[in-house]
Design a protein around this motif. Structure first.
Motif, PDB file in Angstrom:
ATOM      1  N   ASP A   1     -23.758 -12.306  -3.304  1.00 32.88           N
ATOM      2  CA  ASP A   1     -23.482 -12.875  -1.990  1.00 32.88           C
ATOM      3  C   ASP A   1     -22.540 -11.990  -1.187  1.00 32.88           C
ATOM      4  O   ASP A   1     -22.370 -12.177   0.006  1.00 32.88           O
ATOM      5  CB  ASP A   1     -22.815 -14.254  -2.134  1.00 32.88           C
ATOM      6  N   ARG A   2     -21.863 -11.072  -1.860  1.00 31.93           N
ATOM      7  CA  ARG A   2     -20.890 -10.236  -1.160  1.00 31.93           C
ATOM      8  C   ARG A   2     -21.515  -8.867  -0.890  1.00 31.93           C
ATOM      9  O   ARG A   2     -21.065  -7.849  -1.371  1.00 31.93           O
ATOM     10  CB  ARG A   2     -19.620 -10.118  -2.001  1.00 31.93           C
ATOM     11  N   MET A   3     -22.590  -8.887  -0.097  1.00 32.22           N
ATOM     12  CA  MET A   3     -23.359  -7.665   0.129  1.00 32.22           C
ATOM     13  C   MET A   3     -22.733  -6.838   1.245  1.00 32.22           C
ATOM     14  O   MET A   3     -23.337  -6.592   2.271  1.00 32.22           O
ATOM     15  CB  MET A   3     -24.819  -8.039   0.451  1.00 32.22           C
ATOM     16  N   TYR A   4     -21.486  -6.489   1.056  1.00 37.04           N
ATOM     17  CA  TYR A   4     -20.843  -5.592   2.028  1.00 37.04           C
ATOM     18  C   TYR A   4     -19.933  -4.620   1.297  1.00 37.04           C
ATOM     19  O   TYR A   4     -19.517  -4.873   0.172  1.00 37.04           O
ATOM     20  CB  TYR A   4     -20.074  -6.390   3.084  1.00 37.04           C
ATOM     21  N   CYS A   5     -19.655  -3.526   1.971  1.00 37.64           N
ATOM     22  CA  CYS A   5     -18.820  -2.473   1.410  1.00 37.64           C
ATOM     23  C   CYS A   5     -17.381  -2.736   1.817  1.00 37.64           C
ATOM     24  O   CYS A   5     -17.108  -3.054   2.969  1.00 37.64           O
ATOM     25  CB  CYS A   5     -19.307  -1.133   1.967  1.00 37.64           C
ATOM     26  N   SER A   6     -16.449  -2.606   0.872  1.00 34.88           N
ATOM     27  CA  SER A   6     -15.050  -2.880   1.220  1.00 34.88           C
ATOM     28  C   SER A   6     -14.381  -1.672   1.862  1.00 34.88           C
ATOM     29  O   SER A   6     -13.195  -1.703   2.197  1.00 34.88           O
ATOM     30  CB  SER A   6     -14.278  -3.364  -0.001  1.00 34.88           C
TER      31      SER A   6
ATOM     32  N   LYS B   1     -11.140  -2.438   6.508  1.00 34.66           N
ATOM     33  CA  LYS B   1     -11.032  -1.137   7.176  1.00 34.66           C
ATOM     34  C   LYS B   1      -9.707  -0.490   6.826  1.00 34.66           C
ATOM     35  O   LYS B   1      -8.754  -1.178   6.477  1.00 34.66           O
ATOM     36  CB  LYS B   1     -11.195  -1.296   8.690  1.00 34.66           C
ATOM     37  N   PRO B   2      -9.623   0.832   6.948  1.00 34.56           N
ATOM     38  CA  PRO B   2      -8.361   1.524   6.664  1.00 34.56           C
ATOM     39  C   PRO B   2      -7.365   1.371   7.804  1.00 34.56           C
ATOM     40  O   PRO B   2      -7.712   0.903   8.893  1.00 34.56           O
ATOM     41  CB  PRO B   2      -8.796   2.981   6.511  1.00 34.56           C
ATOM     42  N   VAL B   3      -6.128   1.795   7.552  1.00 34.88           N
ATOM     43  CA  VAL B   3      -5.026   1.608   8.503  1.00 34.88           C
ATOM     44  C   VAL B   3      -5.352   2.104   9.911  1.00 34.88           C
ATOM     45  O   VAL B   3      -5.166   1.379  10.889  1.00 34.88           O
ATOM     46  CB  VAL B   3      -3.756   2.318   7.975  1.00 34.88           C
ATOM     47  N   GLU B   4      -5.854   3.334  10.028  1.00 40.21           N
ATOM     48  CA  GLU B   4      -6.010   3.886  11.383  1.00 40.21           C
ATOM     49  C   GLU B   4      -7.042   3.099  12.179  1.00 40.21           C
ATOM     50  O   GLU B   4      -6.941   2.971  13.392  1.00 40.21           O
ATOM     51  CB  GLU B   4      -6.326   5.382  11.353  1.00 40.21           C
TER      52      GLU B   4
ATOM     53  N   LEU C   1       0.823  -1.205   0.000  1.00 39.57           N
ATOM     54  CA  LEU C   1       0.000   0.000   0.000  1.00 39.57           C
ATOM     55  C   LEU C   1       0.862   1.261   0.000  1.00 39.57           C
ATOM     56  O   LEU C   1       1.981   1.259   0.489  1.00 39.57           O
ATOM     57  CB  LEU C   1      -0.931   0.009   1.221  1.00 39.57           C
ATOM     58  N   GLY C   2       0.317   2.336  -0.543  1.00 41.88           N
ATOM     59  CA  GLY C   2       1.046   3.595  -0.662  1.00 41.88           C
ATOM     60  C   GLY C   2       0.970   4.442   0.589  1.00 41.88           C
ATOM     61  O   GLY C   2       1.871   4.443   1.418  1.00 41.88           O
ATOM     62  N   HIS C   3      -0.135   5.143   0.718  1.00 43.48           N
ATOM     63  CA  HIS C   3      -0.262   5.975   1.906  1.00 43.48           C
ATOM     64  C   HIS C   3      -1.677   6.015   2.418  1.00 43.48           C
ATOM     65  O   HIS C   3      -2.618   5.651   1.742  1.00 43.48           O
ATOM     66  CB  HIS C   3       0.269   7.392   1.661  1.00 43.48           C
ATOM     67  N   THR C   4      -1.811   6.488   3.642  1.00 43.07           N
ATOM     68  CA  THR C   4      -3.129   6.549   4.278  1.00 43.07           C
ATOM     69  C   THR C   4      -3.901   7.731   3.699  1.00 43.07           C
ATOM     70  O   THR C   4      -3.341   8.530   2.953  1.00 43.07           O
ATOM     71  CB  THR C   4      -2.988   6.745   5.789  1.00 43.07           C
TER      72      THR C   4
ATOM     73  N   THR D   1     -12.046   5.983  -1.043  1.00 39.79           N
ATOM     74  CA  THR D   1     -10.982   6.900  -0.665  1.00 39.79           C
ATOM     75  C   THR D   1      -9.733   6.648  -1.508  1.00 39.79           C
ATOM     76  O   THR D   1      -9.098   7.573  -2.000  1.00 39.79           O
ATOM     77  CB  THR D   1     -10.650   6.718   0.833  1.00 39.79           C
ATOM     78  N   HIS D   2      -9.422   5.372  -1.687  1.00 43.71           N
ATOM     79  CA  HIS D   2      -8.238   4.995  -2.460  1.00 43.71           C
ATOM     80  C   HIS D   2      -8.319   5.536  -3.891  1.00 43.71           C
ATOM     81  O   HIS D   2      -7.388   6.171  -4.385  1.00 43.71           O
ATOM     82  CB  HIS D   2      -8.144   3.467  -2.463  1.00 43.71           C
ATOM     83  N   SER D   3      -9.443   5.322  -4.563  1.00 45.99           N
ATOM     84  CA  SER D   3      -9.579   5.776  -5.953  1.00 45.99           C
ATOM     85  C   SER D   3      -9.538   7.295  -6.040  1.00 45.99           C
ATOM     86  O   SER D   3      -8.916   7.866  -6.940  1.00 45.99           O
ATOM     87  CB  SER D   3     -10.894   5.269  -6.555  1.00 45.99           C
ATOM     88  N   VAL D   4     -10.205   7.944  -5.085  1.00 47.38           N
ATOM     89  CA  VAL D   4     -10.223   9.409  -5.115  1.00 47.38           C
ATOM     90  C   VAL D   4      -8.800   9.944  -4.931  1.00 47.38           C
ATOM     91  O   VAL D   4      -8.372  10.874  -5.623  1.00 47.38           O
ATOM     92  CB  VAL D   4     -11.186   9.955  -4.030  1.00 47.38           C
ATOM     93  N   GLN D   5      -8.048   9.305  -4.032  1.00 47.72           N
ATOM     94  CA  GLN D   5      -6.652   9.730  -3.826  1.00 47.72           C
ATOM     95  C   GLN D   5      -5.814   9.544  -5.085  1.00 47.72           C
ATOM     96  O   GLN D   5      -5.046  10.419  -5.458  1.00 47.72           O
ATOM     97  CB  GLN D   5      -6.033   8.880  -2.720  1.00 47.72           C
ATOM     98  N   SER D   6      -5.996   8.379  -5.733  1.00 49.99           N
ATOM     99  CA  SER D   6      -5.241   8.126  -6.963  1.00 49.99           C
ATOM    100  C   SER D   6      -5.607   9.153  -8.018  1.00 49.99           C
ATOM    101  O   SER D   6      -4.746   9.662  -8.740  1.00 49.99           O
ATOM    102  CB  SER D   6      -5.538   6.725  -7.497  1.00 49.99           C
ATOM    103  N   ALA D   7      -6.898   9.467  -8.104  1.00 46.87           N
ATOM    104  CA  ALA D   7      -7.366  10.438  -9.092  1.00 46.87           C
ATOM    105  C   ALA D   7      -6.719  11.791  -8.842  1.00 46.87           C
ATOM    106  O   ALA D   7      -6.283  12.477  -9.779  1.00 46.87           O
ATOM    107  CB  ALA D   7      -8.890  10.546  -9.022  1.00 46.87           C
TER     108      ALA D   7
END
Lengths: 943, 138
Positions: A680-685, A829-832, A560-563, A690-696
Motif C-alpha cells: 500500500d505504500r507504493m511511493y519512494c521516500s 523530501k530533503p532539506v533544500e 538529522l546530521g547533514h544535508t 542519499t542518506h545511506s550512501v553518505q553514511s557508507a
C-alpha cells in the motif's frame, strides 16, 4: 521583454544596473494580430526548433501555437529579404495589419533593479557529440525531445507513430536512459538529470496508447521515479500497460542491414549477452547548462558548481553566491516541473524579503469613470463587426452580417471595424457608447479567451459595467475553420451574432466581489519548513502565528546530521530557531494543536488548544500547513528482535556518539526501501538512498578496512547527488541490487547476524556476516493530517500526505484558496526542497497578505428565494464547499421553519455545477443564468 | 440540397473552447454545422438544455469538457459524467435516439481531437436524419 538578453550587470543588492539588449523582431508587436498569413506565404522553410528539427517552420514564425506574446517574428538569419536587399518581402505584402518592419533595430535598455532572478533554463545534451548512438547518422535514432513531438498531434507527423526513414509504423521501440547523464567518460556529465526516467516512462505510455501492440523497452541502470506519484506510474507502466524495463546500460546502436532497424547489444537479467533489433531508438537525453548561461553567470558574478549549475546552499536553495541575485529552475540543479515551479515562487519570496520596504512604490492604479446604472433601461445594444484585416472579411460576408445584425431586437447601432482591437477602434467604441447611450455591446471578432479583457476595459472606460459585453467568435471558430465555405461561414456568423445578442440582452451589471484581507499568517508546524515560511513572511513585515504541537521547535531536523552537500542540519536549524525566537512579528504557540477552524481566504479564524485544554483563537488571512512526516518503525529484517538491526536515524545517533558496537564493527549492511515502494505504500521516500550512501562514505573514510554493503532496488541519488554514489563506489562500498521478490533474509546465530541475498552480478546467493544492519525505513505521513483536512477542507492523497491543487503547476497551493502546504506534509523530501517549498508557500501567501482587498470575478452563484426549497442537492456537488444549508424563518408568524441555502461568494468560483444540478431553478449563476443559456439555444436554432 | 443538421455544442471555457480556438489558429477545417455555447464547466450543462435543444430543432448535442482528472473545478466533469446515464434515459423517454448526444473529453492543446469529434458527430447526425416530427411537440 522578449527577444532580449542581458548584456551587463553591475551594482549590488538593492541597486543593480542591468543593460538589456533587445533584438529586432521586425514585426510591430502593437500591430501584429497573429493571423498567420505571413507564415502561410513565406517561401523560406527551415528546421523548427520547437519540433527539435523533426519538422519545419518558416522564416517568419511564432515558436509554437500557445506562445506568449502571440506575435510573429522574423528570423533574419534565414529570411530571404535579409540575404538580398529588395528581394521577397511577401510577408509585408500579405500582412493585413501592416505590422512588418524590415528596418527594425536592436535596442538597448538600462534598468535599475533591486534584485535579480536568474532562470535561464537548460539545453538538452546533443548526442551527436558522441558517435556511439548513431544519432545524426541513422535517421531512426531520435532524441526524447524529438519523440515528444512525434507523439504530439500538433507535431510533424500529426501524432502518428511513424519513423523518419521510411514512414513505416513503429511496432518496436527502445528507450536508452542516461544519454548525456551519469557519464563522465563519454560526455563529462557525471550528474543525474533527474527527469529522464519519468519522461521516458511517460513517452512509452503515450506511445503504447497510440499503438496498443507496440513493444516498448526502457534500458536503464536505475529507475529514478522519486517524485510524488511517480512510483505508482512506474508500476502501472510495468504491470498494467506492459512497458518492459531492462536493467542494463546500452553502449551503442548499430544499423540492422538496410532495413532502417537498429540493433542493440545488452546483458539480460540472466547475465547473458543478447542482441535485439528495434524499429526506432529514443535517446533519453540529459539536461545541460548551455555556454551562454555560463557567460551570463560570469557577468552576474555568480559561482557555479563543477557541473555548471548555480551553487546554492541547502538552507537557502535559491540564493546564489552573490547577494541580491537568485536562481531557480534547472539552472540551480537538474529538476522537473513541480520543483522548478516551487523554486520560482521561492525566488519571488527571497526577492520580496529584500525588497519589502519598497513594496508597491512603483505600482500605478487606473481610475475608471463612475459606472452608469442601466438597471431600468431597455437593452440598447451596439454591435461591432471586426474584419480582422481579411481574416474574417476574406471568408465571411461581413457586410451581410452587419446588415443582418441591424434587424435583431434591441440593436441600436452596428458598425464594422478593420480591427476592432486597435487603439483607434477602441477610442471610437468608447465615444460611440457614450454618444449613442449604448448599454450592451457585442463584438463579433475573435475569441473572448484572448480579447474579452480588452473589451471589458473599454466598457469600464466608457462608464458601462464590464460584464455587459459579449463576443461572437466569428474568427477562430468560424472564418478560420470554414475557409472554403463562405456561404456557410456567413450563415454561422449571423447565428453567432444572434446568440450573442440574445445572451447579452439578458445580462445584468455584475460587481466583482471585494474581499478584505486580514494581513496575518498562520503556520502549522514548527519544523524547518514551518519556521522558514514563518520567518520569510515575518521578515516581509507580516504578523505570523507559528503553532507547534510539541514543546520544542525544530521537528525531525533535530535528529538529522547533514544535508547531501555536507551542511550541518543541526547548526542551521538552531540558527533558524534563534531567528524565529527573536523575530518580533512571530508569535510562537508551543505545545498547542489546532482544534477548530472556520472562514475562507483572507478571513480565517483558527482555534488552538494546549494539552491542558486552554484555548485561544487566532484571526488570520492565510494558512500554511507544515506538519511534517514521521519515520516508520520497521516490522521486518529482524528489527526489534535482533539488537544490531537498527533504523537509519538510530544508526546516525549511534555513529555520532561513537557507540562501541558501531565503532568496533567491521561489516555494515544497509538495506534500502524498507517499507517504501511496496504494497500500500507504493511511493519512494526520496531521501534514504542519499542518506545511506553518505553514511557508507563516512564509515569507509573513517576506516577503509570496513566492509560496507548497500542492498538496493534502484539507487536514487538524483541530480548532483550522483557524485556521492560515484564516490562511494570509488571508496569500495559494495552495491547489491535486489528485486522485491528477492528480499534479503536477516538472521542471528550465536550473536552473529547473517544477511542472505541474491547477488545480481555473480548470479548466486550471497551470505554476508554483518556486525550492524541499517534499515532505510520509510517516511510516513503524519497521522494528525487527518484532522486538518476536515477543519480546513484540504484533501489528503492515498498515502496520507496533503494533496496540492495541481501536481505540476500549483505545487504549494491547496484547491482551497488561502491555504498552502510545505515540507514533508506534502511528500518526503530533503532539506533544500523543504526550504524551497516553504519559501514558495510564503510567496504565495504574501500575494494575498500584501493586499488590503482582493477582487474576485463577479460570476457567482446566487440562491433564488422563490424557487429554492432547501433540498440541498447543490451542497453535495459544490467542489468548493461554498453552499450552506440554513433555516429560513417562516414568512408569516406561526408558519413552519423551512430550509434554504446561502452561498459564500468568496468561495464560489462560478462553475455552475449547482445550477445544473438544481431541479427547481433555485440557484442561478449570474452571467450564465438558465435564461441566458436557454436564450442562446433558442437563438442558435431560430432560423 | 443535402440535409444539413444543426448541432449545439457546449464547450467548457478552459479546455474544449480553447481547443476550438486553437483549431482555428491551426486552420483545421470541420463541417460548419455546430454552434458553440461557451460554459464555464461541462458540469454547468443542465440536463434540461439537452432536451430543450432537441425540442427546439437541434439534431444533435455535444458536451465537451476537460479530460477527467483535469477539471478546472476539481471534479465538475466527473459530475457531468455521473449525470449521463440519467440524461440518456431522459432522451429515450422523450423519443430521441441516444446517439444524438455525444460527450468528449479533451485538453486545450488537442484541436485535432476537437475537429475529429465535431466531424464524427456531424456524420453521425446526418445518418440519423432530422429529429422526427412528432417528438417536436412533446
Amino acid at each position: 521583454m522578449t527577444l532580449s538578453e542581458v548584456a551587463g550587470i553591475s551594482g549590488k543588492a538593492g541597486d543593480f544596473q542591468v543593460t538589456i539588449k533587445e533584438h529586432p523582431r521586425y514585426v510591430d508587436m502593437e500591430k501584429c494580430i497573429a493571423c498567420g498569413q505571413c507564415a502561410a506565404e513565406c517561401p523560406k522553410k527551415v528546421d523548427s526548433e520547437y519540433d527539435a528539427a523533426a519538422g519545419k517552420r518558416t522564416a517568419i514564425y511564432v515558436k509554437y501555437a500557445q506562445a506568449v506574446p502571440l506575435k510573429y517574428q522574423i528570423d533574419a538569419e534565414n529570411c530571404l529579404r535579409f540575404k538580398k536587399a529588395g528581394s521577397c518581402g511577401v510577408c509585408e505584402q500579405v500582412c493585413p495589419a501592416g505590422a512588418i518592419n524590415f528596418d527594425d533595430n536592436e535596442k538597448k535598455h538600462d534598468v535599475n533593479v533591486g534584485a535579480i532572478v536568474l532562470a535561464p533554463g537548460f539545453t538538452t545534451f546533443d548526442p551527436a557529440r558522441v558517435g556511439v548512438w548513431g544519432y545524426g547518422r541513422y535517421p531512426n535514432v531520435v532524441t526524447s525531445m524529438q519523440f515528444e513531438r512525434f507523439l504530439s498531434s500538433s507535431g510533424p507527423t500529426g501524432g502518428q507513430l511513424i519513423r523518419p526513414s521510411d514512414g513505416r509504423e513503429i511496432t518496436k521501440i527502445a528507450f536508452l536512459q542516461c544519454v548525456g547523464s551519469r557519464d563522465e567518460h563519454k560526455c563529462g556529465n557525471g550528474y543525474c538529470s533527474s527527469v529522464c526516467c519519468m519522461y521516458a516512462i511517460k513517452e512509452a505510455m503515450v506511445a503504447k496508447d497510440k499503438v496498443p501492440d507496440l513493444e516498448a523497452s526502457i534500458f536503464m541502470m536505475d529507475m529514478r521515479t522519486h517524485g510524488k506519484g511517480f512510483d505508482r506510474y512506474y508500476q502501472r507502466a510495468q504491470n498494467e500497460v506492459g512497458v518492459r524495463f531492462v536493467r542494463c546500460r546500452v553502449h551503442g546502436v548499430e544499423p540492422q542491414g538496410e532495413s532502417g532497424d537498429l540493433r542493440l547489444h545488452y546483458i539480460n537479467e540472466q547475465g547473458r549477452q543478447v542482441e535485439e533489433s528495434f524499429n526506432m531508438v529514443v535517446l533519453s537525453v540529459g539536461l545541460e547548462i548551455p555556454e551562454h548561461v555560463k557567460v551570463l553567470s560570469d557577468m552576474a558574478g555568480v559561482r557555479l558548481t563543477n557541473n555548471g549549475f548555480a551553487a546554492t546552499s541547502d538552507f537557502s536553495p535559491v540564493s546564489t553566491s552573490k547577494p541580491g541575485i537568485f536562481a531557480c529552475g534547472v539552472f540551480a540543479g537538474p529538476k522537473g516541473i513541480p520543483q522548478s515551479v516551487v523554486e520560482g515562487s521561492a525566488a519571488a519570496a527571497a526577492v520580496a524579503d529584500i525588497l519589502a520596504p519598497v513594496r508597491g512604490s512603483l505600482a500605478l492604479e487606473k481610475i475608471f469613470p463612475q459606472e452608469r446604472n442601466i438597471a431600468t433601461e431597455e437593452p440598447k445594444t451596439g454591435i461591432f463587426v471586426c474584419h480582422c484585416g481579411s481574416n474574417i472579411a476574406g471568408v465571411v460576408d461581413v457586410e451581410a452580417v452587419a446588415a443582418y445584425a441591424q434587424t435583431l431586437p434591441g440593436v441600436s447601432h452596428v458598425e464594422r471595424n478593420l480591427f476592432s482591437c486597435s487603439q483607434d477602434s477602441q477610442d471610437q467604441m468608447m465615444q460611440t457608447i457614450k454618444d449613442k447611450g449604448l448599454n450592451r455591446v457585442v463584438v463579433a471578432a475573435c475569441t473572448p479567451r484572448t480579447h474579452e479583457p480588452l473589451f471589458r476595459e473599454t466598457l469600464k472606460s466608457s462608464g458601462l459595467n464590464e460584464y455587459l459585453v459579449e463576443m461572437a467568435n466569428i474568427r477562430n471558430q468560424d472564418s478560420w475553420v470554414h475557409a472554403s465555405d463562405p456561404a456557410a461561414a456567413t450563415t454561422k456568423a449571423k447565428d453567432l451574432v444572434r446568440m450573442a445578442v440574445a445572451r447579452v440582452s439578458r445580462q445584468i451589471a455584475l460587481q466583482q466581489v471585494s474581499v478584505p484581507i486580514n494581513p496575518k499568517g498562520l503556520v502549522i508546524g514548527g519544523g524547518i519548513a514551518g519556521m522558514t515560511a514563518a520567518l520569510n513572511m515575518a521578515e516581509q513585515g507580516f504578523e505570523v502565528h507559528l503553532v507547534e504541537k510539541t514543546e520544542t521547535l525544530g521537528g525531525i531536523a533535530l535528529y538529522l546530521g547533514h544535508t547531501w552537500s555536507g551542511e550541518s542540519i543541526q547548526d542551521k536549524t538552531r540558527k533558524l530557531i534563534e531567528q524565529v525566537n527573536q523575530n518580533e512579528n512571530i508569535s510562537i504557540h508551543k505545545g498547542c494543536e489546532v482544534t477548530g477552524a472556520k472562514g475562507f481566504a483572507g478571513n480565517f479564524t483558527t482555534t488552538i488548544a494546549t494539552k491542558d485544554g486552554m484555548t485561544e483563537t487566532i484571526d488570520h488571512g492565510v494558512g500554511i500547513v507544515a506538519t511534517g512526516a514521521r519515520p516508520m518503525r520497521p516490522n521486518e529484517y529482524g528489527y526489534g528482535r535482533i539488537p544490531n538491526v537498527v533504523t537509519a536515524l538510530e544508526f546516525d545517533r549511534l555513529f555520532k556518539l561513537k557507540e562501541k558496537h558501531v565503532a568496533r564493527a567491521k561489516s555494515f549492511v544497509f538495506i534500502q526501501c524498507v517499507g517504501s515502494r511496496e504494497g500500500d505504500r507504493m511511493y519512494c521516500s526520496k531521501v534514504c538512498c542519499t542518506h545511506s550512501v553518505q553514511s557508507a562514505i563516512e564509515l569507509k573514510q573513517e576506516d577503509s578496512s570496513r566492509m560496507v554493503y548497500i542492498l538496493y532496488r534502484d539507487i536514487r541519488t538524483y541530480g548532483q547527488r550522483e557524485a556521492l554514489y560515484t564516490k562511494a563506489r570509488t571508496l569500495g562500498v559494495i552495491f547489491i541490487n535486489y528485486e522485491l521478490h528477492g528480499k534479503a533474509q536477516v538472521s542471528e546465530e550465536q550473536k552473529q547476524v547473517n544477511v542472505e541475498v541474491w547477488d545480481h552480478v555473480l548470479h548466486r546467493p550471497l551470505r554476508i556476516k554483518a556486525d550492524i544492519v541499517v534499515l532505510a525505513s520509510a517516511i510516513i505521513a503524519n497521522p494528525d493530517a487527518e484532522k486538518l483536512t476536515r477543519l480546513y477542507k484540504i484533501p489528503l492523497d492515498g498515502d496520507g500526505f496533503f494533496q496540492e491543487a495541481h501536481a505540476k503547476m500549483r505545487p504549494v497551493d491547496f484547491a482551497t484558496d488561502g491555504m498552502f502546504v510545505a515540507g514533508l506534509a506534502h511528500y518526503p523530501k530533503p532539506v533544500e526542497e523543504s526550504v524551497a517549498q516553504a519559501l514558495a508557500a510564503s510567496a504565495r501567501a504574501v500575494t494575498l497578505l500584501s493586499k488590503t482587498h482582493v477582487s474576485l470575478d463577479g460570476i457567482k452563484a446566487e440562491p433564488d428565494p422563490d424557487h429554492c426549497d432547501g433540498c440541498a442537492l447543490c451542497i453535495d456537488v459544490c467542489p468548493f464547499g461554498a453552499i450552506t444549508l440554513i433555516d429560513r424563518q417562516p414568512r408569516e408568524e406561526g408558519g413552519p421553519v423551512t430550509k434554504y441555502i446561502t452561498v459564500n461568494t468568496v468561495q464560489c468560483k462560478g462553475c455552475g455545477i449547482c445550477q445544473a444540478t438544481c431541479p427547481k431553478r433555485g440557484i442561478i449563476i449570474q452571467g450564465f443564468t438558465m435564461d441566458q443559456i436557454s436564450s442562446q439555444i433558442e437563438a442558435a436554432l431560430a432560423v | 440540397m443535402s440535409y444539413e443538421p444543426k448541432i449545439i455544442a457546449f464547450c467548457c471555457n478552459w479546455c474544449s473552447y480553447a481547443a476550438a480556438d486553437l483549431a482555428g489558429s491551426s486552420r483545421l477545417q470541420y463541417p460548419p454545422n455546430i454552434r458553440i455555447i461557451r460554459v464555464m464547466c461541462s458540469g454547468m450543462v443542465h440536463p434540461e438544455f439537452i432536451l430543450e435543444a432537441l425540442n427546439k430543432g437541434a439534431d444533435g448535442v455535444m458536451i465537451m469538457g476537460c479530460h477527467l482528472g483535469e477539471c478546472h473545478y476539481l471534479d465538475g466533469n466527473h459530475i457531468t459524467m455521473a449525470r449521463l446515464d440519467m440524461i440518456v434515459e431522459l432522451l429515450e423517454d422523450f423519443g430521441f435516439e441516444s446517439e444524438r448526444l455525444s460527450v468528449t473529453w479533451l485538453s486545450s492543446t488537442e484541436p485535432d481531437k476537437f475537429v475529429k469529434a465535431v466531424t464524427e458527430m456531424t456524420e453521425r447526425v446526418k445518418k440519423l436524419g432530422p429529429v422526427q416530427g412528432e417528438v417536436q411537440t412533446a
